[in-house]
Design an enzyme around this catalytic site. Structure first.
Site: not given
Ligand code: ADP
Length: 405
Positions: A7, A91, A180, A241, A384
């Site tokens: 990743n 990823r 996601h 965010r 993940e």
């Protein structure tokens, strides 16, 4: 199959070396501060002590060379030969409209990834660098791309179109993509297993609450709507965010404060959300501590965070015409008793009942709903990397089958 899962971010690379047969991460770690003289590699073999190496790592190619070297290290490694890395799974954040599933990385795929850079200017370039670096070090090892967006790629147009001129969608591909996806897919599949029902018969809301937060409406195993949009900025309040707001707010702030596009972008992505409202922290643990100490702004941040999730539980239940399970995952979803309790508070009218004792003591995969709750409330740790490793194995095996024919 043994898969190296990568990743790659702009200055960091997270990795896991996973044995797909046992589903165990034989080693995991991270390279941080890539590009600096004081880069740090943290490496944790599954049955040995964690080690930390500090040194100059100037780019992704060198970082991956270090990762491979530490996997091979006689003292801290888990393999004896590079050839034991059967495949590499990457990823990749944005697959745009091109990729609706994981793919073997070929030169055409690399070109398509580069074409999608405009859609994810912060995330896709380091992903591409990571793929190139891995190819340099492991030229004969198959590489697979697994996209954050692909689980959402079958959303209906009513969920992905924005209320802007259709030509702008066609011209610039401005639409909801969602992110996601690997996590939403994994936890919804685990939820079906826990409930012992075919996923095709279930309506599930998954809430991935980490530093970035998003929810998905998973109807019959398909994501039919999700909170993140064209970028990961839309939807829930996150650590830094803003999530949803009237789009004219930003135009107004830009005019009043004389902000440039890039300053406005930084304001919304880095200085908003929990940190923006509280002025204290982007980290939910610290927000909860500040709330306990009576900090008013931290309380606003916490309440806005929870309320937004609650609103989307209602919205997605309506979108799917029902709800069988609500899943909490991610650092906050898995660990914050308080967030789970407040999201589910006074939701009996929707058939959601959370058991206080089970919620307080939740560990691993657990059903934390009351016995009479119509909707099952589940805590499911996400994984993940495992999804990336399993997808990589599947794609590589398909390829081998094709070559045999
Ligand atoms: P990322 O999205 O970067 O992978 P994580 O999924 O690890 O991040 O989530 C990080 C968030 O989880 C932080 O806001 C952190 O405060 C929160 N978190 C972790 N443990 C707890 C806890 N025990 N209680 C509340 N929040 C927690």
């Amino acid at each position: 199959m043994k898969v190296l899962v990568l990743n790659c971010g702009s200055s960091s690379i997270k990795y896991q070396f996973i044995d797909t047969a046992s589903q165990i991460a034989l080693a995991k770690g991270m390279v941080e501060r890539i590009g600096m003289s004081s880069a740090v590699l943290t490496h944790q073999p599954h049955d040995k002590d964690k080690i930390k190496i500090v040194g100059e790592i100037l780019d992704h190619t060198i970082a991956i060379e270090y990762v491979i070297a530490v996997l091979l290290s006689p003292n801290h490694g888990v393999i004896k030969d590079k050839k034991e890395i059967d495949a590499v799974g990457h990823r990749v954040v944005h697959g745009g409209e091109t990729f609706s599933g994981s793919v073997l990385i070929t030169s055409e795929v690399m070109k398509a990834l580069k074409d999608n850079i405009e859609l994810a200017p912060l995330h896709n370039p380091p992903n591409i660098k990571g793929i190139q670096a891995a190819k340099n070090h492991l030229p004969n090892t198959p590489q697979v791309g697994v996209f954050d967006t692909s689980f959402h790629s079958k959303m209906p147009a009513q969920a992905y179109l924005y209320g802007i001129p259709y030509e702008l969608y066609k011209k610039y591909k401005i639409r909801r993509y969602g992110f996601h996806g690997t996590s939403h897919r994994y936890v919804s599949e685990r939820a079906a297993k826990m409930l012992n029902k075919p996923i095709g018969e279930l309506k599930i809301i998954t809430a991935h609450l980490g530093n970035g937060c998003s929810m998905a409406a998973v109807d019959g195993g398909k994501s039919v709507d999700t909170t993140m949009g064209f970028t990961p900025l839309e939807g829930l309040i996150m650590g830094t965010r803003s999530g949803d707001m009237d789009p004219s707010v930003i135009l107004y702030i830009m005019a009043k404060e004389g902000l440039s596009l890039s300053e406005a972008n930084t304001l919304l992505n880095k200085h908003s959300g929990l940190i923006g409202i509280s002025g204290e922290s982007s980290d939910m643990r610290e927000i909860e501590e500040a709330v306990a100490d009576g900090n008013k702004k931290a309380k606003y941040a916490f309440d806005v965070f929870v309320y937004r999730i609650k609103k989307y539980v209602g919205a997605f239940t309506a979108a799917m015409g029902g709800l069988d399970a609500l899943v909490f995952t991610g650092g906050i979803g898995e660990n914050s008793t308080l967030v789970r309790r407040q999201v589910c508070d006074e939701m009996k009218f929707l058939g959601i009942g959370i058991d206080d004792t089970l919620n307080t003591n939740a560990k691993g995969e657990m059903d934390i709903s009351t016995a009479d709750s119509k909707v099952r409330v589940l805590r499911i740790p996400t994984n993940e990397e495992l999804v990336i490793a399993l997808d990589t194995e599947e794609i590589v095996n398909q390829q081998l089958e094709l070559q045999k024919r």
